[in-house]
Design a protein around this motif. Structure first.
Motif, PDB file in Angstrom:
ATOM      1  N   ASN A  82      22.308 -40.525 -10.485  1.00 58.39           N
ATOM      2  CA  ASN A  82      21.704 -40.304  -8.812  1.00 58.39           C
ATOM      3  C   ASN A  82      21.079 -41.503  -8.494  1.00 58.39           C
ATOM      4  OD1 ASN A  82      19.108 -41.674 -11.383  1.00 58.39           O
ATOM      5  ND2 ASN A  82      20.286 -40.661 -12.666  1.00 58.39           N
ATOM      6  N   GLU A  83      20.363 -41.706  -7.766  1.00 61.41           N
ATOM      7  CA  GLU A  83      20.079 -43.005  -6.727  1.00 61.41           C
ATOM      8  C   GLU A  83      18.751 -43.501  -7.790  1.00 61.41           C
ATOM      9  OE1 GLU A  83      19.548 -41.636  -2.511  1.00 61.41           O
ATOM     10  OE2 GLU A  83      19.218 -39.993  -3.657  1.00 61.41           O
TER      11      GLU A  83
ATOM     12  N   VAL B   1      22.960 -42.127 -14.834  1.00 67.46           N
ATOM     13  CA  VAL B   1      23.201 -43.277 -14.358  1.00 67.46           C
ATOM     14  C   VAL B   1      23.031 -44.029 -12.749  1.00 67.46           C
ATOM     15  CG1 VAL B   1      25.669 -44.964 -13.367  1.00 67.46           C
ATOM     16  CG2 VAL B   1      25.716 -43.368 -15.664  1.00 67.46           C
ATOM     17  N   SER B   2      22.290 -45.279 -12.412  1.00 62.77           N
ATOM     18  CA  SER B   2      21.796 -44.998 -11.284  1.00 62.77           C
ATOM     19  C   SER B   2      22.722 -45.958 -10.201  1.00 62.77           C
ATOM     20  CB  SER B   2      20.523 -45.781 -11.458  1.00 62.77           C
ATOM     21  OG  SER B   2      19.732 -45.548 -11.592  1.00 62.77           O
ATOM     22  N   TYR B   3      23.046 -45.265  -9.009  1.00 63.82           N
ATOM     23  CA  TYR B   3      23.908 -46.080  -7.767  1.00 63.82           C
ATOM     24  C   TYR B   3      23.101 -46.297  -7.090  1.00 63.82           C
ATOM     25  CZ  TYR B   3      27.763 -43.998 -11.045  1.00 63.82           C
ATOM     26  OH  TYR B   3      28.817 -43.908 -11.463  1.00 63.82           O
ATOM     27  N   SER B   4      23.608 -47.075  -6.209  1.00 59.21           N
ATOM     28  CA  SER B   4      22.748 -47.834  -4.280  1.00 59.21           C
ATOM     29  C   SER B   4      22.060 -46.303  -4.180  1.00 59.21           C
ATOM     30  CB  SER B   4      23.256 -48.657  -4.745  1.00 59.21           C
ATOM     31  OG  SER B   4      24.960 -48.611  -4.035  1.00 59.21           O
ATOM     32  N   SER B   5      23.072 -45.717  -4.020  1.00 55.27           N
ATOM     33  CA  SER B   5      22.877 -44.421  -3.086  1.00 55.27           C
ATOM     34  C   SER B   5      23.727 -43.212  -3.096  1.00 55.27           C
ATOM     35  CB  SER B   5      23.726 -45.185  -1.282  1.00 55.27           C
ATOM     36  OG  SER B   5      24.685 -44.736  -1.516  1.00 55.27           O
ATOM     37  N   VAL B   6      23.067 -42.467  -2.342  1.00 47.47           N
ATOM     38  CA  VAL B   6      23.756 -40.645  -3.133  1.00 47.47           C
ATOM     39  C   VAL B   6      25.089 -41.034  -2.931  1.00 47.47           C
ATOM     40  CG1 VAL B   6      23.006 -39.627  -0.865  1.00 47.47           C
ATOM     41  CG2 VAL B   6      23.507 -38.174  -2.475  1.00 47.47           C
ATOM     42  N   GLY B   7      25.787 -41.680  -1.524  1.00 41.33           N
ATOM     43  CA  GLY B   7      26.821 -41.955  -1.301  1.00 41.33           C
ATOM     44  C   GLY B   7      28.121 -42.261  -2.610  1.00 41.33           C
ATOM     45  N   VAL B   8      27.215 -43.617  -2.627  1.00 42.78           N
ATOM     46  CA  VAL B   8      28.285 -43.868  -3.910  1.00 42.78           C
ATOM     47  C   VAL B   8      28.628 -43.048  -5.085  1.00 42.78           C
ATOM     48  CG1 VAL B   8      28.148 -46.272  -5.497  1.00 42.78           C
ATOM     49  CG2 VAL B   8      27.441 -46.678  -2.852  1.00 42.78           C
ATOM     50  N   ALA B   9      26.999 -42.682  -4.966  1.00 41.98           N
ATOM     51  CA  ALA B   9      27.369 -41.559  -6.744  1.00 41.98           C
ATOM     52  C   ALA B   9      28.428 -40.767  -6.041  1.00 41.98           C
ATOM     53  CB  ALA B   9      25.570 -40.960  -6.667  1.00 41.98           C
TER      54      ALA B   9
ATOM     55  N   HIS C 139      34.012 -41.241 -12.469  1.00 44.46           N
ATOM     56  CA  HIS C 139      33.712 -41.995 -13.431  1.00 44.46           C
ATOM     57  C   HIS C 139      32.332 -41.545 -13.111  1.00 44.46           C
ATOM     58  CE1 HIS C 139      36.773 -44.531 -11.979  1.00 44.46           C
ATOM     59  NE2 HIS C 139      35.949 -44.258 -10.575  1.00 44.46           N
ATOM     60  N   ALA C 140      31.715 -39.875 -13.356  1.00 42.92           N
ATOM     61  CA  ALA C 140      30.698 -39.527 -13.923  1.00 42.92           C
ATOM     62  C   ALA C 140      30.762 -37.975 -13.807  1.00 42.92           C
ATOM     63  CB  ALA C 140      28.973 -40.307 -13.008  1.00 42.92           C
TER      64      ALA C 140
ATOM     65  N   VAL D 275      22.911 -35.439  -9.510  1.00 39.38           N
ATOM     66  CA  VAL D 275      21.697 -34.762  -9.012  1.00 39.38           C
ATOM     67  C   VAL D 275      20.874 -35.686  -7.591  1.00 39.38           C
ATOM     68  CG1 VAL D 275      19.202 -34.632  -8.809  1.00 39.38           C
ATOM     69  CG2 VAL D 275      20.277 -34.537 -11.155  1.00 39.38           C
ATOM     70  N   ALA D 276      21.386 -34.370  -6.681  1.00 35.22           N
ATOM     71  CA  ALA D 276      21.494 -35.108  -4.786  1.00 35.22           C
ATOM     72  C   ALA D 276      20.823 -34.106  -3.818  1.00 35.22           C
ATOM     73  CB  ALA D 276      23.023 -35.438  -4.614  1.00 35.22           C
TER      74      ALA D 276
END
Length: 324
Positions: A158-159, A183-191, A199-200, A204-205
């Motif tokens: 997720n973001e 797991v948090s990512y810097s943006s939905v694109g990276v997620a 890798h995940a 949720v987006a």
């Protein structure tokens, strides 16, 4: 003095009739800027460009998109909050900027309620739980069961906890008693890249950002977060069918700096609603992900915002997400 005041008033009225009307009566006489908190090519950006192309034709002036991403919507929202309230700077806002940021941050450089004039509700933006197309996870109940069997092993991207998608992930985890690793990512694109790269396990987006990948067969939608199944995705169950009571749909709307002339606000509301009822625009918007929601007045949008503040504020407390 009374005679002079009368003469000045008469002169002002005459000049007004001669064409020197207040600025709002001439609106718009130059391009209008619409600020977004998301980057070019994102779901909200695609919807905004679709809407603004039609709006430009309706008002007879260019409507220019100004992307100001970053800071969890703060950069864009702050820019509009400080802009002149003359109808030439608008904000294409999402749930996070106008509502949930209030409950996630102790201080903000803008007031989500006081600094903006509601113009028009544009669309509901369903969020979804998705997996890679070849994932062995078959459904949301399957995801929860797998995470319970192996606590902390299954990961949901997720973001971040201080985003709308992150809140949804935490609500699902909490109410299902799942043991997923969020797991948090810097943006939905990276997620999304991490999901596609293996890798995940899930993400949720919003559908606006993921629908193209889903229609290409690269992602599979397990469930949507709306109260009812989404048009165009009728085969996909809602989260509420498995976890009753969960309804956390995002949305998109147009607002202006507080104090923008009411005549300008009403003109924008009328033109935006005229666009949203057009089948071609509604269909193009649905292809992107969001569902057009025409017909609301500025007053109705304002009442909706107050209800959203109350509802999502309670959810933030439920999952222990206190302001920082």
């Amino acid at each position: 003095m009374k005679r002079r005041e009368f003469q000045l008033a008469l002169l002002a009225a005459t000049l007004g009739r001669a064409g020197l009307a207040p600025a709002q009566d001439r609106w718009p006489d130059r391009p209008v800027k619409v600020v977004l908190s998301q980057p070019a090519g994102s779901g909200p950006d695609n919807v905004a460009r679709l809407l603004c192309d039609g709006l430009a034709q309706a008002i007879g002036q260019p409507v220019v998109i100004d992307n100001k991403p970053g800071g969890q919507n703060v950069i864009g929202a702050q820019a509009v909050a400080r802009a002149p309230a003359d109808g030439y700077t608008l904000y294409f806002a999402t749930t996070a900027a106008l509502v949930t940021n209030s409950y996630l941050f102790k201080t903000l450089p803008y007031e989500p309620v006081k600094d903006f004039a509601p113009v028009a509700f544009v669309a509901n933006s369903p969020f979804a739980v998705l997996v890679k197309e070849d994932s062995p996870i078959a459904s949301l109940p399957d995801l929860v069961a797998r995470s319970a069997r192996e606590p902390g092993k299954l990961s949901i991207a997720n973001e971040g906890p201080r985003t709308f998608g992150g809140m949804i992930a935490r609500v699902i985890n909490a109410r299902s008693k799942a043991q997923a690793n969020l797991v948090s990512y810097s943006s939905v694109g990276v997620a999304l890249q991490n999901i596609l790269g293996g890798h995940a396990d899930a993400v949720v987006a919003d559908l606006a950002s993921t629908s193209q990948l889903a229609r290409q067969g690269r992602l599979r939608v397990l469930s949507v977060t709306t109260a009812k199944r989404v048009a165009g995705w009728e085969q996909v169950p809602t989260v509420a069918e498995f976890l009753p009571g969960i309804e956390m749909s995002g949305w998109m709307a147009m607002v202006a700096p507080a104090g923008t002339p009411q005549a300008v606000v009403q003109r924008l509301n009328t033109e935006i609603n005229r666009l949203l009822v057009q089948p071609a625009i509604a269909e193009k918007m649905l292809a992107i992900g969001p569902i057009a929601a025409p017909g609301g007045s500025p007053a109705q949008f304002e009442a909706f915002l107050l209800d959203e503040h109350k509802r999502l504020g309670q959810i933030a407390l439920e999952i222990g997400l206190l302001p920082e």
